[in-house]
Structure formats: C-alpha cells, structure tokens
Design an enzyme around this catalytic site. Structure first.
Site, PDB file in Angstrom:
ATOM      1  CB  SER A  51      77.015 -49.694  20.023  1.00  0.00           C
ATOM      2  OG  SER A  51      76.904 -48.285  19.948  1.00  0.00           O
ATOM      3  CD  GLU A 187      83.157 -51.469  25.506  1.00  0.00           C
ATOM      4  OE1 GLU A 187      83.584 -50.920  24.469  1.00  0.00           O
ATOM      5  OE2 GLU A 187      82.086 -52.106  25.551  1.00  0.00           O
TER       6      GLU A 187
HETATM    7  O1  KIV Z   1      80.197 -48.395  19.465  1.00  0.00           O
HETATM    8  C1  KIV Z   1      80.089 -47.917  20.595  1.00  0.00           C
HETATM    9  O2  KIV Z   1      79.024 -47.565  21.068  1.00  0.00           O
HETATM   10  C2  KIV Z   1      81.308 -47.784  21.401  1.00  0.00           C
HETATM   11  C3  KIV Z   1      81.147 -47.473  22.841  1.00  0.00           C
HETATM   12  C4  KIV Z   1      80.744 -48.693  23.568  1.00  0.00           C
HETATM   13  C5  KIV Z   1      82.347 -46.857  23.446  1.00  0.00           C
HETATM   14  O3  KIV Z   1      82.386 -47.962  20.906  1.00  0.00           O
END
Ligand code: KIV
Length: 270
Positions: A51, A187
C-alpha cells in the site's frame, strides 16, 4: 517499580495470543520513525505493505511497486523496530512466475528485516506457500480484496458476497492454512464470511473491512491517522480525530482492537 520490558513478538507469541483469544494488533508501517512510534504503542505486527505505492508514492494502485522498493522500506522499518513482528509484502510480479521466484523475493525481504512475507490470492498460491514454508519462510496469506488484482477484480469491491464466492474464499483459506501459512489477512468482505473463515481455521486471521470476529485487525497507517484524503472505505476509523498526537492515536487504535471496540458492527463492516 518499572514495567517489565516488553518481549519481542514471535510467531510462538502470536499463536499463543490467538489460542488465548487475545486480539492481534497489526498496522502498516513504512519507515523507521513510525516503526519506533508503533512499537512504543505496543502494536504486535508491523506490515510493510505494498500500500506504500498508494500512500507514499502516489500511485492509484499497488501494481507499480517493486521488490527493490519493498526491500528498502522493510529495512527502514526494521531499523526503527525493537519488538514487533515484521511482515513484508511480496509485491506484484515478484512471486507469480514460480515458487522459486517467490523464494528469491522472500529471501530479499527477510534479509532486509522481515520475519514473515505476505502474498495475495488463493488456489495456485497454496503450492507456493508450501514451497516457502518448507524452506523456512513464515508466510501470511491474503484473501478477499487482493489489491494487486484490482484490474482483474474490476475495482476495489467487497468480495465473497454470494454463496459461491464465499465458498471459494473458505476453500482457499483452508488450502493456505493446510499448505502451512501461519497467518491470513482477509480484506473487504461480509463479516459473516470472515467469521466462517476465522472459526474454520486454526491460524490467526487478521481483518481489514472484514468485521469484528477476526483474530485481529489491520489498517493502513495513513488512513487511521487521518492523513489520507478523499473518500475512504467505511471500515476506516480516523484515530486522530479525537485529538492528541500521533502517539495517542496509535495507543487508541491498539486499545480499541484489543478490547474489541473497533471495528463496530454495522459502521465499519459489510
Ligand atoms: O499493503 C497493505 O497495506 C495491505 C493491507 C491492506 C492488508 O496488504
């Protein structure tokens, strides 16, 4: 008298927490300063999530994130952390070609400070998970909305809504656990589906937009600190909104996950 020194979180400790019904607190983290703050707030698991492609780099998905970038941020987090368990995300394109490719990526992240790697998807991933686990790599699965597949999924949508999709999710979750995954992130799915997965598995299941019944919760750091702009998914709570500083917001998040007051059914759930 001083409080006893907090022991480093291990897989053994996470399993014990799960067995005792204690909620596991996970939060994304991408640098040393925040790792220090999260660790001081007693966050159990720091997820160096891909993310970061969206919240740090400004991309509109996680697809462009590279293994080099994940390794860099994992090393930053590891330098700031003392106690938390660190999970490093294998980014898009770093594990889909073969189990051997996944192992090379996992080695890279672990040599930069990750204790565990996370990969997205079900079905074909079970064999990769088995391959990694047999070679000493702790693995966390990720099912439901898998952001690296956003274009294939047609957007950031709730998954597992119909009976067939829910049954597939449950099957994929069992296959990952049977292959040796020691943790699973779920998720964006109805709470009822996440509850069925959580109760059906003997490993900790960490939810994000997956209801209060999971063994723990994770949020994206920039979302829960009110930094992210624009329309946020309803599973996000801004822990800065009640005032105080970042440290207080992190402590509020930890306390709310531990005592089960976050997420709230109906408000943050589907
Ligand atoms: O990359 C990320 O932050 C994630 C979370 C949303 C679980 O995979």
């Amino acid at each position: 008298m001083n409080a006893p020194e907090r022991k480093p979180v291990t897989l053994h400790r996470l399993r014990a927490m799960h067995a005792a019904g204690e909620k596991i607190v996970m939060l994304t983290c991408y640098d040393a300063s925040f790792a220090r703050l999260c660790d001081a707030a007693a966050v159990d698991v720091l997820l160096v999530g891909d993310s970061l492609g969206m919240v740090l780099q400004g991309h509109d998905s996680t697809v462009p994130v590279s293994l080099d970038e994940m390794a860099y941020h994992t090393a930053c987090v590891a330098r700031g952390n003392r106690h938390a368990w660190i999970v490093g995300d294998l980014p898009f394109g770093s594990y889909q070609a073969s189990a051997e490719q996944a192992l090379l990526g996992a080695v890279r992240l672990m040599q930069n400070g990750a204790h565990m790697v996370k990969l997205e998807g079900g079905g074909w991933t079970a064999e990769t998970v088995r391959f990694l686990v047999e070679r000493g790599v702790p693995v966390c699965g990720h099912l439901g909305l898998t952001p690296q597949s956003v274009h294939a999924l047609g957007g950031y949508r709730v998954q597992g809504r119909d009976d067939q999709a829910a049954a597939t999710l449950l099957r994929h979750a069992r296959e990952l656990a049977d292959a040796g995954a020691s943790m699973l992130v779920l998720e964006l799915m109805p709470s009822s589906v996440a509850d069925a997965v959580t109760t059906g598995l003997s490993i900790p299941v960490i939810g994000i937009g997956a209801g209060a019944g999971c063994s723990g919760q994770v949020l994206v750091l920039h979302d829960m600190l009110g930094i992210t702009r624009g329309r946020l998914p309803r599973f996000v709570r801004d822990f800065m909104a009640e005032g105080g500083g970042v440290e207080q917001a992190l402590r509020r998040y930890v306390a709310a996950v531990r005592d089960g007051s976050f997420p709230v059914g109906g408000t943050h759930t589907y």
